[in-house]
Design an enzyme around this catalytic site. Structure first.
Site, PDB file in Angstrom:
ATOM      1  N   HIS A 158      -5.198   5.508  -4.025  1.00  0.00           N
ATOM      2  CA  HIS A 158      -4.680   4.463  -3.508  1.00  0.00           C
ATOM      3  C   HIS A 158      -5.122   4.178  -2.204  1.00  0.00           C
ATOM      4  O   HIS A 158      -5.511   2.912  -1.909  1.00  0.00           O
ATOM      5  CB  HIS A 158      -3.244   5.118  -3.468  1.00  0.00           C
ATOM      6  CG  HIS A 158      -2.396   4.808  -4.723  1.00  0.00           C
ATOM      7  ND1 HIS A 158      -0.952   4.884  -4.506  1.00  0.00           N
ATOM      8  CD2 HIS A 158      -2.704   4.401  -5.770  1.00  0.00           C
ATOM      9  CE1 HIS A 158      -0.611   4.467  -5.772  1.00  0.00           C
ATOM     10  NE2 HIS A 158      -1.611   4.306  -6.820  1.00  0.00           N
ATOM     11  N   PHE A 212       5.357   9.209   0.097  1.00  0.00           N
ATOM     12  CA  PHE A 212       5.949   8.094   0.649  1.00  0.00           C
ATOM     13  C   PHE A 212       4.964   6.831   0.525  1.00  0.00           C
ATOM     14  O   PHE A 212       3.631   6.890   0.910  1.00  0.00           O
ATOM     15  CB  PHE A 212       6.164   8.286   2.248  1.00  0.00           C
ATOM     16  CG  PHE A 212       6.879   7.157   2.978  1.00  0.00           C
ATOM     17  CD1 PHE A 212       8.210   7.008   3.071  1.00  0.00           C
ATOM     18  CD2 PHE A 212       6.099   6.226   3.376  1.00  0.00           C
ATOM     19  CE1 PHE A 212       8.798   5.877   3.633  1.00  0.00           C
ATOM     20  CE2 PHE A 212       6.544   4.997   4.087  1.00  0.00           C
ATOM     21  CZ  PHE A 212       7.739   4.946   4.058  1.00  0.00           C
ATOM     22  N   GLU A 213       5.547   5.810  -0.001  1.00  0.00           N
ATOM     23  CA  GLU A 213       4.475   4.601  -0.072  1.00  0.00           C
ATOM     24  C   GLU A 213       5.789   3.294  -0.075  1.00  0.00           C
ATOM     25  O   GLU A 213       6.631   3.524  -0.848  1.00  0.00           O
ATOM     26  CB  GLU A 213       4.030   4.366  -1.307  1.00  0.00           C
ATOM     27  CG  GLU A 213       2.453   5.267  -1.293  1.00  0.00           C
ATOM     28  CD  GLU A 213       1.792   5.065  -2.645  1.00  0.00           C
ATOM     29  OE1 GLU A 213       0.609   4.988  -2.578  1.00  0.00           O
ATOM     30  OE2 GLU A 213       2.668   4.998  -3.874  1.00  0.00           O
ATOM     31  N   ILE A 214       5.699   2.400   0.690  1.00  0.00           N
ATOM     32  CA  ILE A 214       6.245   1.074   0.634  1.00  0.00           C
ATOM     33  C   ILE A 214       5.077   0.076   0.279  1.00  0.00           C
ATOM     34  O   ILE A 214       4.447   0.018   1.239  1.00  0.00           O
ATOM     35  CB  ILE A 214       7.204   0.728   1.694  1.00  0.00           C
ATOM     36  CG1 ILE A 214       8.252   1.759   2.130  1.00  0.00           C
ATOM     37  CG2 ILE A 214       7.841  -0.742   1.345  1.00  0.00           C
ATOM     38  CD1 ILE A 214       9.270   1.612   3.062  1.00  0.00           C
TER      39      ILE A 214
END
Length: 381
Positions: free
Chosen positions: A298, A261-263
């Site tokens: 990241h 999950f990444e925004i």
């Protein structure tokens, strides 16, 4: 710039199934008229829902994740979906996913040079390492495709031609689910609150998969100390951090943001600092000789290159990615039936011994329950 669904199909398999000029209708979730003015943050957010490295055989899981996020959020915004894969998507996959999507859908084929062993890797050494990791029973240790996926997500996905017009992305993976209605646009939230990276779960990495990643990072920041932000989040990933100089003597505590999950802001990964960081790591060979994941890569980059207030934790989102799940702990989210979590709040992954969430809260001056919750500017819709 306003985003509009293309009137012309592209060679990448673009499908437009909804007319964005449809008459206003009442949303079942929030009772807000769904007019064009409410779609995509009033046309000022260039964003995309990204499903990367998806397989045709994962079709059912992908459809379930899509349907979930459409019902919880996207039916009111109609953001486009982008699917990326190292092999062509089947016609059935395209038809079924396009039926669920409320916005435009695009399908892209990952270039071979971004999903293969580069020339600078010693293939004999690589295959020996695969056998070694498999013998040690390290998770995905013997998988070559998993390494390609991690390298691709670390260094290439944001360069896809299908994403060149976007500034933001929301990473969605098959088998994931959301327990809460999303009552506001997270892309608009990120932009208006000057956030560039966000997460919903944080946990410890397996040290056996990244034995030399931190040493490589130390070498890079020693060459480029100016790339490290002054008010960074290194104190979250490095115990005893006391300034840039301490990075050379302190170890990585293995805490990272779970990147399924990444925004985030695509321009973070397109920046000079991150591109050079990835290229440096890539040449070290750790994506193949070890099993460096995109999550720690990241996470380290975001923690070092961004200011601490540019990283956001979504305390109000409920999320599931096997084997973990978490849910908001405030009473309002549950009393209002905005969130429907099939487990007691006390069993949320935030409070699991394998979670780094309490470390994050402590780093930001909050208690072990994440209170007080920071105040943010919340978009109207």
């Amino acid at each position: 710039m306003q985003f509009r669904a293309s009137d012309k199909p592209s060679e990448c398999g673009r499908h437009d199934l909804r007319d964005l000029r449809a008459p206003p209708r009442r949303s079942h979730l929030w009772g807000v008229p769904e007019t064009s003015g409410h779609l995509r943050g009033e046309g000022i957010v260039r964003a995309d829902l990204l499903v990367g490295c998806n397989r045709n055989r994962e079709q059912k899981d992908a459809l379930m994740a899509m349907k979930n996020i459409e019902e919880r959020f996207n039916q009111n915004y109609r953001y486009p979906w982008t699917f990326l894969n190292d092999e062509p998507f089947s016609d059935d996959f395209k038809v079924q996913t396009s039926r669920i999507a409320s916005g435009e859908v695009k399908y892209g084929l990952i270039p071979h040079n971004e999903w293969s062993v580069p020339d600078f890797i010693d293939t004999d050494k690589f295959h020996e390492k695969l056998k070694e990791f498999e013998a040690k029973k390290i998770l995905y240790g013997g998988s070559e495709s998993y390494r390609h996926m991690c390298r691709y997500n670390s260094g290439f996905f944001f360069e896809s031609d299908l994403l060149k017009d976007y500034d933001w992305y929301w990473r969605v993976e098959p088998s994931t689910g959301f327990y809460c209605d999303q009552l506001y646009d997270p892309f608009t939230f990120m932009r208006e609150n000057n956030k560039r990276y966000s997460f919903v779960m944080t946990l410890y990495e397996y040290r056996s998969t990244i034995e030399t990643l931190w040493q490589a990072t130390r070498e890079f920041v020693k060459e480029h100390p100016d790339y490290v932000a002054d008010d960074n989040s290194a104190g979250f990933i490095v115990d005893g951090y006391s300034g840039k100089h301490s990075l050379q003597s302190k170890d990585f505590n293995l805490c990272h943001f779970w990147s399924n999950f990444e925004i985030a802001d695509l321009n973070l990964w397109r920046s000079k600092e991150y591109r050079e960081y990835f290229d440096y790591l890539d040449k070290k060979g750790g994506f193949f000789y070890e099993r460096w994941g995109d999550a720690p890569v990241h996470s380290i980059a975001a923690a070092l290159f961004l200011k601490k207030d540019q990283i956001h934790f979504w305390h109000d989102m409920g999320y599931r990615h096997p084997p973990y799940e978490r849910c908001p702990t405030d009473e309002e989210s549950h009393d209002s039936v905005r969130c429907m979590c099939p487990f007691d709040k006390a069993k949320s992954f935030d409070f699991d011994g394998y979670s780094c969430q309490k470390r994050w809260w402590k780093f930001h001056g909050q208690n072990d329950e994440g209170k007080p919750i920071p105040k943010y500017k919340i978009p109207d819709f």
